[in-house]
Design an enzyme around this catalytic site. Structure first.
Site, PDB file in Angstrom:
ATOM      1  N   CYS A   1      31.363  10.199  11.445  1.00 21.41           N
ATOM      2  CA  CYS A   1      31.193  11.607  11.847  1.00 21.41           C
ATOM      3  C   CYS A   1      31.783  11.894  13.226  1.00 21.41           C
ATOM      4  O   CYS A   1      32.063  13.042  13.553  1.00 21.41           O
ATOM      5  CB  CYS A   1      29.719  11.970  11.881  1.00 21.41           C
ATOM      6  SG  CYS A   1      28.805  11.566  10.401  1.00 21.41           S
TER       7      CYS A   1
HETATM    8  O1  KQY Z   1      27.123  13.881  10.284  1.00 23.06           O
HETATM    9  C1  KQY Z   1      27.867  14.695  10.733  1.00 23.06           C
HETATM   10  N1  KQY Z   1      29.071  14.820  10.286  1.00 23.06           N
HETATM   11  C2  KQY Z   1      27.453  15.619  11.802  1.00 23.06           C
HETATM   12  C3  KQY Z   1      26.032  15.584  12.088  1.00 23.06           C
HETATM   13  C4  KQY Z   1      25.669  16.729  12.979  1.00 23.06           C
HETATM   14  C5  KQY Z   1      24.317  16.635  13.489  1.00 23.06           C
HETATM   15  C6  KQY Z   1      24.026  17.646  14.536  1.00 23.06           C
HETATM   16  N2  KQY Z   1      22.777  17.366  15.159  1.00 23.06           N
END
Ligand code: KQY
Length: 364
Positions: free
Chosen positions: A355
């Site tokens: 992420c």
């Molecule tokens: O997992 C993701 N791609 C982003 C997670 C965002 C979490 C914001 N608190």
């Protein structure tokens, strides 16, 4: 840089697999005090470790706010490039462009971003700085960008084999906070036109309690043509069991865009990872409310790894299955070094190594 209003597929562009050759990787330096404990003190160490590993085999560009530039420059290895850029948080996978290639040149797709659900169930407000990042990165790289801001999509909600197949989840792409006026067929058509795909495989849901509405990149990922890893537990009393079993059933009955059966490799999950009182104490409130509560189960999964030119960078949780995850991924990526990074401090923010990274396919 040109802003294009045509369709990537019609222009001969498609999204390459993450396991194909990269030019480099984009990351964003963390700072939000309601996402990351103690002003991201520990998270920054983990981000720097991830950047350092990736930078051994491809360029790494880290975007940092004006006020964090000196800290990023100081903490990151010398061979990592730091550029100044505003952001609302640090999820490059979701706010940097999704890159498409025609084999010799690369273009970026600038999707609409609304913090995983906008005013319906988004995770923060505002998100305006994040929504400008994709176009700015295309400008910085001197590549043209497709204007897809009318379509809400995050990079973490799609995975491709680079051979015409996309996997995604209904939980995420059909959620009310993204494109509520589009049917599943219309969303599928948009993915095909934009990513140069022929077939979309829809899993039902992502990892239990994943606040992104079940991004695919935490539960299932291509590791090769016709091969995926699936986050798995044998514990039938865990709500994750039924979710993973449903994914397995769908994948085993599916063929890819070229009609090949898909081989599913089970990647065991760590035991449930829950945030502690002292970890919550390190997080600021958002609009007067806590962003996490002690005991909350976090969306921990080894599937959230990043495949670089030379390595696979996999989150570790201090769990008995850490070694097993490394072993399985080493068998699936025999040409790469599988490197574990202790990632609890990234997980507390709500995502993991995949992420916080976004690959740029190779171009001259
Ligand atoms: O997992 C993701 N791609 C982003 C997670 C965002 C979490 C914001 N608190």
């Amino acid at each position: 840089m040109k802003i294009l209003h045509s369709e990537p597929a019609k222009d001969g562009f498609s999204m390459p697999a993450e396991f194909s050759r990269h030019y480099g990787c984009i990351m964003i330096w963390p700072y939000r005090r309601d996402s990351w404990q103690y002003g991201a003190y520990n998270a920054r160490k983990a981000f720097a470790e991830v950047a350092g590993i990736i930078s051994k085999s491809e360029k790494v560009i880290v975007c940092a706010r004006y006020e964090d530039y000196d800290n990023a420059r100081f903490m990151l290895p010398d061979n990592v490039r730091v550029i100044e850029m505003e952001s609302n948080d640090s999820w490059a996978r979701d706010v940097a462009p999704t890159f498409v290639s025609n084999g010799s040149s690369v273009r970026g797709i600038d999707w609409g971003f609304n913090a995983w659900g906008g005013l319906v169930d988004g995770l923060y407000f505002p998100w305006d700085k994040d929504n400008k990042i994709a176009r700015k990165i295309c400008d910085m790289l001197d590549v043209d960008s497709y204007d897809k801001r009318d379509f809400i999509l995050e990079g973490g909600s799609i995975h491709t084999d680079g051979n015409g197949t996309i996997i995604t989840t209904e939980e995420c792409l059909l959620s009310k906070g993204r494109n509520p006026n589009m049917t599943k067929t219309e969303i599928e058509s948009e993915l095909k036109k934009s990513l140069g795909a022929e077939k979309i495989i829809w899993l039902k849901s992502g990892i239990y309690n994943d606040e992104t509405n079940g991004h695919i990149d935490n539960i299932c990922a291509f590791t090769g043509i016709g091969e995926v890893v699936l986050a798995w537990t044998d514990d039938r009393s865990d709500p994750q069991y039924e979710i993973s079993k449903s994914c397995l059933d769908i994948l085993e009955l599916s063929t890819d865009a070229k009609g090949r059966k898909i081989r599913v490799h089970k990647l065991p999950l760590p035991k449930p990872v829950c945030i502690s009182q002292s970890e919550c104490d390190g997080l600021d409130d958002m609009d007067g409310k806590p962003t996490r509560v002690p005991g909350e189960r976090l969306a921990a999964s080894y599937v959230n790894f990043y495949v670089s030119n030379g390595s696979v960078v996999c989150p570790m949780f201090g769990d008995d299955n850490d070694g097993k995850a490394i072993e399985i991924l080493s068998e699936l990526f025999p040409q790469k070094e599988v490197v574990g990074v202790y990632a609890r401090d990234i997980l507390i923010g709500g995502g993991n190594i995949h992420c916080i990274t976004q690959q740029i396919p190779y171009f001259e």
